[in-house]
Scaffold this active site. Structure first.
Site, PDB file in Angstrom:
ATOM      1  N   LYS A 128       0.831  -1.209   0.000  1.00  0.00           N
ATOM      2  CA  LYS A 128       0.000   0.000   0.000  1.00  0.00           C
ATOM      3  C   LYS A 128       0.868   1.264   0.000  1.00  0.00           C
ATOM      4  CE  LYS A 128      -4.093  -1.630  -0.211  1.00  0.00           C
ATOM      5  NZ  LYS A 128      -4.662  -2.632   0.677  1.00  0.00           N
ATOM      6  N   LYS A 211      -3.106 -11.025  -9.113  1.00  0.00           N
ATOM      7  CA  LYS A 211      -4.461 -11.431  -8.771  1.00  0.00           C
ATOM      8  C   LYS A 211      -5.522 -10.475  -9.321  1.00  0.00           C
ATOM      9  CE  LYS A 211      -4.840  -8.994  -4.378  1.00  0.00           C
ATOM     10  NZ  LYS A 211      -5.344  -8.979  -3.026  1.00  0.00           N
ATOM     11  N   LYS A 214      -9.787  -5.024  -7.376  1.00  0.00           N
ATOM     12  CA  LYS A 214     -10.485  -3.801  -7.753  1.00  0.00           C
ATOM     13  C   LYS A 214      -9.497  -2.700  -8.084  1.00  0.00           C
ATOM     14  CE  LYS A 214     -13.796  -5.180  -4.405  1.00  0.00           C
ATOM     15  NZ  LYS A 214     -14.023  -5.157  -2.983  1.00  0.00           N
TER      16      LYS A 214
END
Ligand code: TRP
Length: 348
Positions: A128, A211, A214
């Site tokens: 992140k 993967k 979103k």
């Protein structure tokens, strides 16, 4: 050899059915096939055998600062799609995380025993930070602590999640065990990732890199609410390569990803058919994609058909979330009362 008495067998059975399961999905948009095959499909199966709590992680979604309007819309969308996927509010406890503020109290207690170093080392935190260097907030750092609170507040032992959550679960065990040690109690059990298949599922995206997610962009993910036409369009655009040049050669990642998806949504025969074609250098990716799209559409059709009806039924959604909140608060409230006592809070 010990013979199992009837009582013994009954006890074992009882213990098994009473095991507690917790899982949640962050409400940051519609659910995609990665959420469905990695998590929700297992939820639906588990609700018949375990004491299940499935929630919508809206506190967790605050790390990315949704607007008030989006926050509620996203929660609703996940609730609708949980129900459309077959989670039954009569069998499992379905709730919105923020309806159970007891979670935040336990989160605060656990934060006192979570160390900066271990939080900074978490892979998801580092990812992140790399992706959004301008928004490295403390909520992001303590994300795994909140997740641990979600799990241990119901004393869960099984957590159906995808492979990417394994490290978070390890941290949840660390925090629970640390609490037990600190207060010299045997209070929180350990929770482990759970799946019915042999390995934790990893659903790849359509862009050939990693993967399905979103945050990886619209074209990378197929959503449960996508129309058949849109699914076809997305799949036909998936990244491929120039094709195999040698018999039985290893598949590069972009191709392996398509086969992994095929494995999840298609029959074994179909998978083998295309695998044989690949290995004999006769494969046509267009055919494979067409089949993949068709099977994706077919395997999610019943869900797609229910989404609109459920979404329009505000009364039903209100009932479901109210019932879920009541059941979840009862369980969470008991834990928090006991934890307060263990920590030493006393009223005068
Ligand atoms: N971290 C999970 C995810 O990104 C969501 C989550 C929050 C969760 N709390 C949880 C999953 C507790 C299982 C149990 O998907």
């Amino acid at each position: 050899m010990a013979v199992l008495s009837k009582e013994n067998i009954k006890n074992r059975y009882f213990r098994r059915v009473m095991e507690t399961v917790v899982s949640g999905i962050r409400s940051t948009g519609n659910l995609h096939l990665g959420n469905y095959y990695g998590a929700v499909k297992n939820f639906v199966k588990m609700q018949n055998e375990y004491n299940c709590f499935f929630f919508i992680a809206d506190y967790h979604s605050l790390t990315t600062h949704p607007t008030p309007a989006n926050l509620h819309g996203n929660v609703k969308q996940v609730l609708v799609e949980y129900l459309a996927s077959g989670i039954d509010p009569e069998k499992a406890t379905i709730y919105v995380q923020s309806d159970v503020p007891e979670v935040t109290e336990l989160y605060l207690y656990l934060n006192m025993n979570a160390y900066m170093g271990e939080l900074e080392r978490s892979t998801s935190f580092k990812d992140k930070v790399r992706a959004h260097p301008d928004n490295v907030n403390a909520g992001l750092l303590t994300y795994p602590v909140l997740m641990a609170a979600d799990i241990i507040i119901h004393k869960a032992t099984k957590v159906p999640v995808g492979k990417d959550q394994e490290q978070h679960l390890e941290m949840a065990r660390t925090f629970g065990n640390r609490f037990n040690r600190l207060y010299n109690v045997d209070y929180f059990p350990e929770a482990y990732a759970f799946t019915f298949s042999e390995n934790l599922v990893k659903i790849p995206g359509l862009d050939g890199k990693g993967k399905m997610g979103k945050s990886e962009g619209e074209a990378n993910a197929v959503y449960l609410s996508d129309s058949p036409e849109l699914i076809k369009k997305k799949v036909m655009r998936a990244v491929t390569d120039g094709g195999p040049t040698e018999m039985n050669q290893e598949k590069p990642e972009v191709i392996q990803n398509l086969f992994s998806l095929l494995q999840v949504v298609s029959s074994e025969d179909t998978y083998r058919h295309f695998d044989d074609l690949y290995n004999s250098c006769q494969i046509r990716y267009g055919d494979l994609k067409k089949q993949l799209a068709e099977d994706m559409i077919l395997s999610t059709a019943p869900i797609r058909e229910r989404i609109n009806d459920i979404s329009a039924d505000t009364e039903y959604l209100r009932k479901v979330s109210k019932l879920g909140a009541e059941k979840a608060r009862e369980s969470a409230g008991k834990t928090v009362r006991e934890v307060r006592e263990i920590i030493g809070f006393k009223s005068f």
